[in-house]
Scaffold this motif. Structure first.
Motif, PDB file in Angstrom:
ATOM      1  N   LYS A 189      85.021  49.454  -2.356  1.00 33.98           N
ATOM      2  CA  LYS A 189      85.042  48.973  -3.734  1.00 33.98           C
ATOM      3  C   LYS A 189      84.257  47.667  -3.804  1.00 33.98           C
ATOM      4  O   LYS A 189      84.056  46.978  -2.794  1.00 33.98           O
ATOM      5  CB  LYS A 189      86.471  48.766  -4.233  1.00 33.98           C
ATOM      6  CG  LYS A 189      87.278  47.721  -3.469  1.00 33.98           C
ATOM      7  CD  LYS A 189      88.688  47.599  -4.048  1.00 33.98           C
ATOM      8  CE  LYS A 189      89.486  46.531  -3.296  1.00 33.98           C
ATOM      9  NZ  LYS A 189      90.853  46.364  -3.859  1.00 33.98           N
TER      10      LYS A 189
ATOM     11  N   LYS B 242      92.659  62.545  -2.792  1.00 30.16           N
ATOM     12  CA  LYS B 242      91.815  62.099  -3.897  1.00 30.16           C
ATOM     13  C   LYS B 242      90.354  62.025  -3.446  1.00 30.16           C
ATOM     14  O   LYS B 242      90.033  61.377  -2.450  1.00 30.16           O
ATOM     15  CB  LYS B 242      92.280  60.725  -4.380  1.00 30.16           C
ATOM     16  CG  LYS B 242      91.498  60.180  -5.559  1.00 30.16           C
ATOM     17  CD  LYS B 242      92.015  58.788  -5.941  1.00 30.16           C
ATOM     18  CE  LYS B 242      91.227  58.202  -7.105  1.00 30.16           C
ATOM     19  NZ  LYS B 242      91.673  56.828  -7.447  1.00 30.16           N
TER      20      LYS B 242
ATOM     21  N   THR C 242      86.665  60.753  -4.199  1.00 30.28           N
ATOM     22  CA  THR C 242      85.923  59.747  -4.961  1.00 30.28           C
ATOM     23  C   THR C 242      84.563  59.536  -4.312  1.00 30.28           C
ATOM     24  O   THR C 242      84.273  60.055  -3.229  1.00 30.28           O
ATOM     25  CB  THR C 242      86.651  58.392  -4.984  1.00 30.28           C
ATOM     26  OG1 THR C 242      86.661  57.851  -3.645  1.00 30.28           O
ATOM     27  CG2 THR C 242      88.068  58.524  -5.502  1.00 30.28           C
TER      28      THR C 242
ATOM     29  N   ASN D  78      82.881  53.186  -4.543  1.00 31.22           N
ATOM     30  CA  ASN D  78      83.706  53.580  -5.686  1.00 31.22           C
ATOM     31  C   ASN D  78      83.831  52.424  -6.682  1.00 31.22           C
ATOM     32  O   ASN D  78      84.716  51.584  -6.580  1.00 31.22           O
ATOM     33  CB  ASN D  78      85.090  54.016  -5.182  1.00 31.22           C
ATOM     34  CG  ASN D  78      85.949  54.594  -6.292  1.00 31.22           C
ATOM     35  OD1 ASN D  78      85.447  55.245  -7.195  1.00 31.22           O
ATOM     36  ND2 ASN D  78      87.242  54.345  -6.221  1.00 31.22           N
TER      37      ASN D  78
ATOM     38  N   GLU E  20      84.190  51.952 -10.634  1.00 34.34           N
ATOM     39  CA  GLU E  20      84.513  52.774 -11.788  1.00 34.34           C
ATOM     40  C   GLU E  20      83.431  52.754 -12.863  1.00 34.34           C
ATOM     41  O   GLU E  20      83.078  53.787 -13.436  1.00 34.34           O
ATOM     42  CB  GLU E  20      85.850  52.332 -12.390  1.00 34.34           C
ATOM     43  CG  GLU E  20      86.337  53.236 -13.513  1.00 34.34           C
ATOM     44  CD  GLU E  20      87.729  52.869 -13.992  1.00 34.34           C
ATOM     45  OE1 GLU E  20      88.136  53.405 -15.032  1.00 34.34           O
ATOM     46  OE2 GLU E  20      88.391  52.051 -13.334  1.00 34.34           O
ATOM     47  N   SER E  21      82.888  51.576 -13.138  1.00 34.19           N
ATOM     48  CA  SER E  21      81.908  51.466 -14.224  1.00 34.19           C
ATOM     49  C   SER E  21      80.590  52.161 -13.897  1.00 34.19           C
ATOM     50  O   SER E  21      79.784  52.428 -14.788  1.00 34.19           O
ATOM     51  CB  SER E  21      81.637  49.987 -14.536  1.00 34.19           C
ATOM     52  OG  SER E  21      81.093  49.332 -13.404  1.00 34.19           O
TER      53      SER E  21
ATOM     54  N   ASN F 105      80.510  55.014 -11.640  1.00 32.37           N
ATOM     55  CA  ASN F 105      80.747  56.337 -11.070  1.00 32.37           C
ATOM     56  C   ASN F 105      80.124  57.461 -11.885  1.00 32.37           C
ATOM     57  O   ASN F 105      79.604  58.432 -11.334  1.00 32.37           O
ATOM     58  CB  ASN F 105      82.247  56.579 -10.900  1.00 32.37           C
ATOM     59  CG  ASN F 105      82.813  55.788  -9.735  1.00 32.37           C
ATOM     60  OD1 ASN F 105      82.068  55.211  -8.952  1.00 32.37           O
ATOM     61  ND2 ASN F 105      84.129  55.749  -9.625  1.00 32.37           N
ATOM     62  N   ASP F 106      80.175  57.335 -13.204  1.00 29.73           N
ATOM     63  CA  ASP F 106      79.667  58.412 -14.045  1.00 29.73           C
ATOM     64  C   ASP F 106      78.173  58.614 -13.843  1.00 29.73           C
ATOM     65  O   ASP F 106      77.701  59.745 -13.672  1.00 29.73           O
ATOM     66  CB  ASP F 106      79.971  58.116 -15.518  1.00 29.73           C
ATOM     67  CG  ASP F 106      79.527  59.257 -16.428  1.00 29.73           C
ATOM     68  OD1 ASP F 106      79.884  60.413 -16.139  1.00 29.73           O
ATOM     69  OD2 ASP F 106      78.832  58.991 -17.419  1.00 29.73           O
TER      70      ASP F 106
END
Length: 600
Positions: free
Chosen positions: A25, A132, A134, A138, A140-141, A143-144
């Motif tokens: 992260k 999980k 991922t 990783n 989050e902002s 990942n897409d």
């Protein structure tokens, strides 16, 4: 036994070990992903050069283990009380390597490799822990957009421009990788071997700390400028020692030279906001003026002048003082006070003009957005300029070089040829040698001959009608140049206003017609070519896209674009024109303007 928070582990790890089975992260207070094209270009060039040095024709994937390693330096991680890993230092490199792996995954699939040669690259992009799944890195902002890149999904221009700085840079750098990846590695023989080498022979030093305080202490210590001498400081020490060698009376001169040197290096760093600009400058200067030999394309070839200056210019300098005509203490003193003064000022002059629109040489500013690598362009700019040239002559030579680079980069790209450092370094460095110290007339003739060779050596030197879009980043720039060329006299826009940004009023590359508009074309392949051609795209301001989408009628679409100035190359559009007629006329107009700008 000490507390676990004080423990530090350090270990060499190959890239495959760093990325496989781990989840990282990046804490919210960490900086954005900010690598730009020069950093990506340097990474790809270094990796390709290191790989090629070991490669021999006929090698297969089984030979990777005999190849030399490539060391990428340290990464600093913090292990929290849950066992999660935070990247404290190294996210720029790890993110960039992830983007490269995504590109390589798509490339190996496009090449249609047999199953035994296809690497399971996704196992280095995803990790499954605790049930999980991922991404390995990783965030989050991000990942897409990373997931979409992995899947090869379409990402709209709205996605590109409306997101964060990191997402913008991730998409731009992925596009750079697509453009810059060496064509010589893009084949069924070498690509599997390169991928294996990348994962197994690229090595990082992983430093793990078990408290955030310790992690940042390590980071600060490793990045403390005072702990180690960089090549520039080593070179300075050598030059100063030579000023006083067997001449103790020169102590005052050495101190004067030291002060001057330090002030100039600090000025360069301040103006460019680049910590290592001094090293870039010395590489450019020494290549421009003194390098004679370069490594051949033959696999296994040794580094020569141009490459050695790029890796250890301070060592190369000490071994070539006779070539630089340094013999006496006075020679070394004046090398700093005269030569270093002149060429560092020249370097800054070029740098500042590249990023400030100058009507004397607009190409220098215009092609700073899309150009050959700095490691090639700066030696080219500096090679012909001498200390006896006056300001007018210097400006003229800079202008001649800038126009050449502009034509060279765009012609090669339109010919579907790479402009990567590895692809063109031999020819550019040979030009550096040819133009060294020549006058303006000779400079222009030599460079024009190079352009003519480029145009005559490939029939695709002519602008190809209905050219299919395969590089959105370049074609945004291409259409911006077309629009700017036409609108320049009216001063409707500054060039940078036409380039991609996240501003609400910025321009984005947008299709004029969709496939439904071409339903009357029976040939599906031809229809696809029309839809994906340059002529079917234009630059529209983001805040007007929704209004444009409301127009379904062909005539209304064209009228909207024309009325708002989005079709500057079009005039006298017939009222009943069909989409195909429109695209053919526009393509011919674009071809004519391309000829006017670059002589293609």
């Amino acid at each position: 036994m000490g507390h676990i928070a004080n423990k530090i582990d350090a270990k060499d790890k190959k890239l495959a070990e760093v990325l496989n089975g781990q989840r990282y992260k990046i804490d919210v207070f960490q900086r954005e992903y900010r690598w730009q094209r020069p950093q990506i270009e340097a990474l790809i060039s270094d990796l390709a050069s290191s790989f090629t040095k070991s490669y021999h024709e006929g090698d297969t994937i089984d030979n990777y283990n005999s190849y030399d390693c490539y060391y990428m330096g340290p990464i600093v991680l913090c292990v929290d009380d849950k066992g999660d890993l935070s990247i404290i230092d190294g996210q720029q490199r790890l993110t960039s390597l992830t983007l490269l792996l995504i590109y390589l995954n798509h490339l190996q699939n496009r090449l249609g490799l047999i199953d035994d040669l296809i690497k399971d690259i996704e196992s280095y992009l995803y990790v499954k822990k605790g049930g999980k799944k991922t991404l390995v890195i990783n965030v989050e902002s991000r990942n897409d957009v990373i997931t979409k890149l992995i899947q090869g999904a379409d990402i709209s221009n709205d996605d590109i421009n409306s997101q964060s700085e990191s997402i913008q840079n991730i998409l731009d750098r992925y596009e750079d990788i697509s453009t810059l990846f060496p064509s010589e590695l893009n084949d069924k023989q070498r690509l599997p071997l390169f991928i294996e080498w990348l994962l197994e022979k690229v090595v990082l030093v992983e430093v793990r700390a078990y408290s955030m305080d310790n992690a940042y202490s390590i980071f600060e210590t490793m990045n403390d400028r005072g702990l180690s001498l960089n090549p520039t400081e080593i070179l300075k020490g050598y030059l100063l020692s030579k000023i006083v060698e067997n001449a103790p009376q020169n102590e005052e001169k050495a101190e004067e030279a030291n002060t001057f040197w330090t002030e100039r290096i600090n000025k360069m760093r301040t103006i460019t906001s680049t910590e290592n600009v001094d090293m870039d400058f010395f590489r450019a200067w020494l290549r421009a003026k003194y390098a004679e030999t370069q490594r051949s394309r033959k696999t296994g070839s040794e580094n020569e002048d141009f490459e050695l200056i790029g890796t250890q210019f301070h060592s190369w300098f000490k071994n070539n003082t006779s070539r630089i005509q340094l013999n006496t203490p006075s020679d070394y003193y004046f090398f700093i006070k005269s030569d270093f003064d002149f060429y560092s000022s020249l370097y800054l002059r070029i740098y500042e003009n590249k990023y400030t629109y100058d009507t004397i040489c607009p190409e220098l500013y215009l092609n700073s957005i899309y150009s050959i690598a700095d490691s090639l362009s700066y030696p080219l700019f500096m090679a012909s300029i001498t200390k006896i040239d006056d300001d007018r002559t210097i400006d003229s030579k800079i202008s001649i070089i800038a126009k050449f680079i502009d034509r060279y980069a765009n012609i090669r790209t339109i010919q579907n040829k790479n402009i990567t450092q590895s692809s063109i370094r031999i020819s550019i460095y040979e030009l550096v040698r040819q133009i060294r110290k020549v006058d303006e007339y000779s400079l222009a003739n030599i460079l024009d001959s190079e352009i003519q060779k480029l145009l005559s050596g490939n029939s695709s030197g002519i602008y190809t009608p209905m050219r299919v879009m395969n590089n959105n980043g370049y074609f945004h720039y291409f259409l911006a140049r077309i629009k700017y060329y036409i609108d320049e006299k009216n001063e409707l826009y500054r060039f940078k206003d036409l380039l991609r940004s996240r501003k609400h009023s910025s321009f984005i590359l947008y299709p004029i017609f969709n496939i439904e508009d071409l339903l009357n074309i029976a040939d599906e392949q031809l229809a696809t070519s029309y839809i994906n051609s340059v002529a079917n795209f234009c630059l529209i301001q983001r805040n007007m896209i929704d209004e444009y989408k409301q127009h379904q009628n062909i005539k209304d679409k064209i009228s909207f674009l024309y009325t708002n100035g989005y079709l500057p190359e079009m005039s006298n559009i017939p009222p009943s024109i069909t989409p195909i007629e429109f695209l053919n006329i526009r393509d011919n107009n674009i071809a004519e303007i391309t000829h006017q700008i670059w002589g293609i």
